[in-house]
Write a protein that holds these residues in place. Structure first.
Motif, PDB file in Angstrom:
ATOM      1  N   THR A 195       1.429  -2.024  15.004  1.00  0.00           N
ATOM      2  CA  THR A 195       1.778  -0.951  14.064  1.00  0.00           C
ATOM      3  C   THR A 195       3.259  -0.597  14.155  1.00  0.00           C
ATOM      4  OG1 THR A 195      -0.443   0.009  14.066  1.00  0.00           O
ATOM      5  CG2 THR A 195       1.377   1.478  13.481  1.00  0.00           C
ATOM      6  N   LEU A 196       3.759  -0.414  15.370  1.00  0.00           N
ATOM      7  CA  LEU A 196       5.163  -0.045  15.526  1.00  0.00           C
ATOM      8  C   LEU A 196       6.092  -1.187  15.138  1.00  0.00           C
ATOM      9  CD1 LEU A 196       5.019   2.083  18.790  1.00  0.00           C
ATOM     10  CD2 LEU A 196       4.969   2.830  16.409  1.00  0.00           C
ATOM     11  N   GLY A 197       5.650  -2.414  15.373  1.00  0.00           N
ATOM     12  CA  GLY A 197       6.434  -3.557  14.918  1.00  0.00           C
ATOM     13  C   GLY A 197       6.508  -3.606  13.403  1.00  0.00           C
ATOM     14  N   LEU A 198       5.401  -3.279  12.742  1.00  0.00           N
ATOM     15  CA  LEU A 198       5.374  -3.271  11.284  1.00  0.00           C
ATOM     16  C   LEU A 198       6.237  -2.147  10.723  1.00  0.00           C
ATOM     17  CD1 LEU A 198       4.250  -4.619   8.819  1.00  0.00           C
ATOM     18  CD2 LEU A 198       2.152  -3.264   9.058  1.00  0.00           C
ATOM     19  N   VAL A 199       6.195  -0.977  11.354  1.00  0.00           N
ATOM     20  CA  VAL A 199       7.053   0.133  10.923  1.00  0.00           C
ATOM     21  C   VAL A 199       8.524  -0.278  10.987  1.00  0.00           C
ATOM     22  CG1 VAL A 199       7.892   2.436  11.564  1.00  0.00           C
ATOM     23  CG2 VAL A 199       5.426   1.966  11.508  1.00  0.00           C
ATOM     24  N   LYS A 200       8.878  -0.986  12.037  1.00  0.00           N
ATOM     25  CA  LYS A 200      10.262  -1.450  12.181  1.00  0.00           C
ATOM     26  C   LYS A 200      10.634  -2.437  11.087  1.00  0.00           C
ATOM     27  CE  LYS A 200      13.459  -3.301  15.624  1.00  0.00           C
ATOM     28  NZ  LYS A 200      13.601  -3.728  17.044  1.00  0.00           N
ATOM     29  N   ARG A 201       9.745  -3.380  10.802  1.00  0.00           N
ATOM     30  CA  ARG A 201      10.048  -4.385   9.770  1.00  0.00           C
ATOM     31  C   ARG A 201      10.117  -3.761   8.384  1.00  0.00           C
ATOM     32  NH1 ARG A 201       6.404  -7.229  12.953  1.00  0.00           N
ATOM     33  NH2 ARG A 201       4.699  -7.002  11.453  1.00  0.00           N
ATOM     34  N   GLY A 236       0.809  -1.203   0.000  1.00  0.00           N
ATOM     35  CA  GLY A 236       0.000   0.000   0.000  1.00  0.00           C
ATOM     36  C   GLY A 236       0.848   1.262   0.000  1.00  0.00           C
ATOM     37  N   THR A 237       0.182   2.395  -0.226  1.00  0.00           N
ATOM     38  CA  THR A 237       0.880   3.676  -0.277  1.00  0.00           C
ATOM     39  C   THR A 237       1.633   3.960   1.014  1.00  0.00           C
ATOM     40  OG1 THR A 237      -0.759   4.593  -1.802  1.00  0.00           O
ATOM     41  CG2 THR A 237       0.577   6.161  -0.569  1.00  0.00           C
ATOM     42  N   ALA A 238       0.984   3.701   2.139  1.00  0.00           N
ATOM     43  CA  ALA A 238       1.603   4.007   3.430  1.00  0.00           C
ATOM     44  C   ALA A 238       2.807   3.117   3.697  1.00  0.00           C
ATOM     45  CB  ALA A 238       0.577   3.859   4.550  1.00  0.00           C
ATOM     46  N   SER A 239       2.697   1.830   3.378  1.00  0.00           N
ATOM     47  CA  SER A 239       3.813   0.923   3.644  1.00  0.00           C
ATOM     48  C   SER A 239       5.022   1.274   2.788  1.00  0.00           C
ATOM     49  CB  SER A 239       3.400  -0.531   3.411  1.00  0.00           C
ATOM     50  OG  SER A 239       3.089  -0.757   2.056  1.00  0.00           O
ATOM     51  N   VAL A 240       4.779   1.673   1.550  1.00  0.00           N
ATOM     52  CA  VAL A 240       5.886   2.078   0.672  1.00  0.00           C
ATOM     53  C   VAL A 240       6.554   3.337   1.212  1.00  0.00           C
ATOM     54  CG1 VAL A 240       6.478   2.911  -1.635  1.00  0.00           C
ATOM     55  CG2 VAL A 240       4.889   0.995  -1.363  1.00  0.00           C
ATOM     56  N   GLY A 286      11.348  -1.069   7.605  1.00  0.00           N
ATOM     57  CA  GLY A 286      12.616  -0.371   7.429  1.00  0.00           C
ATOM     58  C   GLY A 286      13.725  -1.237   6.895  1.00  0.00           C
ATOM     59  N   HIS A 287      13.513  -2.560   6.849  1.00  0.00           N
ATOM     60  CA  HIS A 287      14.498  -3.490   6.281  1.00  0.00           C
ATOM     61  C   HIS A 287      15.895  -3.286   6.870  1.00  0.00           C
ATOM     62  CE1 HIS A 287      11.438  -4.628   3.401  1.00  0.00           C
ATOM     63  NE2 HIS A 287      11.330  -3.382   2.994  1.00  0.00           N
ATOM     64  N   GLY A 288      15.967  -3.271   8.182  1.00  0.00           N
ATOM     65  CA  GLY A 288      17.257  -3.123   8.847  1.00  0.00           C
ATOM     66  C   GLY A 288      17.628  -1.693   9.158  1.00  0.00           C
ATOM     67  N   HIS A 289      16.907  -0.738   8.568  1.00  0.00           N
ATOM     68  CA  HIS A 289      17.148   0.681   8.843  1.00  0.00           C
ATOM     69  C   HIS A 289      15.811   1.359   9.139  1.00  0.00           C
ATOM     70  CE1 HIS A 289      21.306   0.315   7.498  1.00  0.00           C
ATOM     71  NE2 HIS A 289      20.849  -0.398   6.496  1.00  0.00           N
ATOM     72  N   PRO A 290      15.175   0.957  10.229  1.00  0.00           N
ATOM     73  CA  PRO A 290      13.835   1.476  10.510  1.00  0.00           C
ATOM     74  C   PRO A 290      13.838   2.964  10.800  1.00  0.00           C
ATOM     75  CG  PRO A 290      14.682   0.273  12.399  1.00  0.00           C
ATOM     76  CD  PRO A 290      15.657   0.046  11.284  1.00  0.00           C
ATOM     77  N   ALA A 291      12.695   3.569  10.537  1.00  0.00           N
ATOM     78  CA  ALA A 291      12.540   4.994  10.794  1.00  0.00           C
ATOM     79  C   ALA A 291      12.511   5.274  12.293  1.00  0.00           C
ATOM     80  CB  ALA A 291      11.242   5.488  10.155  1.00  0.00           C
ATOM     81  N   ARG A 292      12.934   6.466  12.647  1.00  0.00           N
ATOM     82  CA  ARG A 292      12.714   6.952  14.009  1.00  0.00           C
ATOM     83  C   ARG A 292      11.234   7.276  14.141  1.00  0.00           C
ATOM     84  NH1 ARG A 292      17.612   7.452  17.215  1.00  0.00           N
ATOM     85  NH2 ARG A 292      19.348   7.692  15.759  1.00  0.00           N
ATOM     86  N   VAL A 293      10.637   6.911  15.269  1.00  0.00           N
ATOM     87  CA  VAL A 293       9.192   7.107  15.443  1.00  0.00           C
ATOM     88  C   VAL A 293       8.926   8.081  16.579  1.00  0.00           C
ATOM     89  CG1 VAL A 293       6.982   6.008  15.935  1.00  0.00           C
ATOM     90  CG2 VAL A 293       8.695   4.787  14.579  1.00  0.00           C
ATOM     91  N   LEU A 294       8.106   9.088  16.273  1.00  0.00           N
ATOM     92  CA  LEU A 294       7.604  10.029  17.283  1.00  0.00           C
ATOM     93  C   LEU A 294       6.120   9.741  17.463  1.00  0.00           C
ATOM     94  CD1 LEU A 294       9.331  13.294  16.003  1.00  0.00           C
ATOM     95  CD2 LEU A 294       9.911  12.043  18.085  1.00  0.00           C
ATOM     96  N   LEU A 295       5.755   9.234  18.630  1.00  0.00           N
ATOM     97  CA  LEU A 295       4.363   8.896  18.934  1.00  0.00           C
ATOM     98  C   LEU A 295       3.824   9.937  19.909  1.00  0.00           C
ATOM     99  CD1 LEU A 295       1.920   6.968  18.857  1.00  0.00           C
ATOM    100  CD2 LEU A 295       3.032   5.628  20.666  1.00  0.00           C
ATOM    101  N   THR A 296       2.868  10.730  19.463  1.00  0.00           N
ATOM    102  CA  THR A 296       2.361  11.793  20.318  1.00  0.00           C
ATOM    103  C   THR A 296       1.233  11.305  21.217  1.00  0.00           C
ATOM    104  OG1 THR A 296       0.547  12.663  18.947  1.00  0.00           O
ATOM    105  CG2 THR A 296       2.795  13.374  18.392  1.00  0.00           C
ATOM    106  N   GLY A 297       1.106  11.982  22.342  1.00  0.00           N
ATOM    107  CA  GLY A 297      -0.068  11.806  23.186  1.00  0.00           C
ATOM    108  C   GLY A 297      -1.118  12.833  22.798  1.00  0.00           C
ATOM    109  N   TYR A 298      -2.113  13.010  23.669  1.00  0.00           N
ATOM    110  CA  TYR A 298      -3.201  13.961  23.423  1.00  0.00           C
ATOM    111  C   TYR A 298      -3.350  14.893  24.627  1.00  0.00           C
ATOM    112  CZ  TYR A 298      -4.948  11.065  19.532  1.00  0.00           C
ATOM    113  OH  TYR A 298      -5.078  10.347  18.357  1.00  0.00           O
ATOM    114  N   TRP A 299      -3.814  16.100  24.363  1.00  0.00           N
ATOM    115  CA  TRP A 299      -4.236  16.998  25.437  1.00  0.00           C
ATOM    116  C   TRP A 299      -5.619  16.575  25.911  1.00  0.00           C
ATOM    117  CZ3 TRP A 299      -3.366  17.768  20.434  1.00  0.00           C
ATOM    118  CH2 TRP A 299      -4.479  18.011  19.625  1.00  0.00           C
ATOM    119  N   ASN A 300      -6.395  15.982  24.972  1.00  0.00           N
ATOM    120  CA  ASN A 300      -7.715  15.459  25.309  1.00  0.00           C
ATOM    121  C   ASN A 300      -8.172  14.555  24.176  1.00  0.00           C
ATOM    122  OD1 ASN A 300     -10.444  15.110  26.297  1.00  0.00           O
ATOM    123  ND2 ASN A 300     -10.192  17.048  27.379  1.00  0.00           N
TER     124      ASN A 300
END
Length: 301
Positions: free
Chosen positions: A182-188, A131-135, A190-204
């Protein structure tokens, strides 16, 4: 004695010719005559330096070196908050990318794949292979993820929601599982060079500010309790997966007693332009120690 030429002895003429020829042979070719200027010449050494000439290495122009660099890729995933809904302003992912560009001095490309109403299950499905996002994620240097609020039934009044935050235990467990996957998939991806991930919280996770206040204190208290539990899940999953958690509750509300109305759009749900800028600043602060690795990734292509 030889004959004379016009009264000059021939032997004297021969002497004059010999001397003239000798003088001409001693002159260097191209030597300027008196009164001529000497053209500038490139010499084989710098003034004041003795020894053989050693050429100095010439640095490539900055524009040429930057052409060899690939842009840093920032990919955004999540809900209407990250998509910039209700603001009519520059969303925080683009603001963050621009801040990175200014700070690192390299090109940065941001791709925002966030969409309104997305849940954590939707984002997980969005990363299906091919899919577009995975690419996009497979070649990303940074992934910014804001997701989870839509996992909880939107509520306009406490009469239509659970009495306590504990009533949302099922949704919290589902959120945790989807985030882990989701984060496990993002890591995979990356094929050995996974992206750095910033996971935000919410104010509400629900409405906030002046809009929420009009719904009563019970609504405000329950919304705050559900938000805190949601953020706790987000922070825990981030820590376990190697992602970086970005605390937006404190950024918007301090210890919980700060009025964040000015940081919200008129709907009391999404960030205003000021809110987007605040989130971008929080992302920059959270990734400040990544500068060297991101610059290196850009340089190596």
């Amino acid at each position: 004695m030889g004959r004379a030429w016009r009264g000059v002895p021939i032997w004297l003429l021969r002497c004059i010719v010999a001397v003239t020829t000798l003088a001409a042979s001693l002159l260097l070719p191209g030597t300027p005559e008196a009164g001529e200027s000497t053209p500038a010449r490139v010499v084989g050494r710098a003034p004041g330096i003795t020894g053989g000439f050693t050429p100095r290495p010439v640095a490539a122009p900055a524009s040429r070196s930057r052409q060899a660099n690939r842009p840093i890729s920032v990919v955004a995933l999540g809900d209407s908050v990250i998509a910039g809904t209700a603001c009519r302003c520059v969303a925080y992912v683009d603001l963050y990318a621009e801040a990175l560009r200014r700070r690192l001095g390299v090109a940065v490309q941001a791709r925002n794949l966030g969409a309104p109403a997305q849940t954590s299950a939707d984002v997980l499905a969005q990363l299906s292979p091919g899919g577009t996002a995975s690419v996009a994620v497979s070649s990303a240097d940074v992934v910014v993820l804001t997701i989870g609020a839509n996992d909880f039934a939107p509520s306009s009044a406490c009469d239509s929601c659970a009495d306590t935050a504990a009533g949302y235990a099922v949704q919290l467990r589902s959120l945790r599982g989807n985030l882990v996957d989701t984060l496990g998939l993002v890591k995979r991806l990356g094929h050995g060079h996974p992206a750095r991930v910033l996971l935000t919280g919410y104010w509400n996770v629900w409405l906030d500010g002046a809009v929420a206040s009009r719904l009563g204190n019970s609504y405000v208290r329950l919304a705050a309790a559900v938000t805190q539990r949601t953020n706790a899940v987000l922070a825990a999953v981030a820590a376990a997966s190697g992602a970086r958690y970005v605390d937006l509750f404190s950024a918007f509300k301090g210890a919980g007693d700060r009025d964040d109305t000015a940081l919200l759009a008129d709907d009391g749900d999404h960030p205003s332009a000021a809110g987007h800028q605040l989130i971008a600043n929080a992302l920059v602060a959270a990734s400040r120690d990544w500068s060297a690795s991101l610059t290196a990734a850009s340089a190596t292509g």
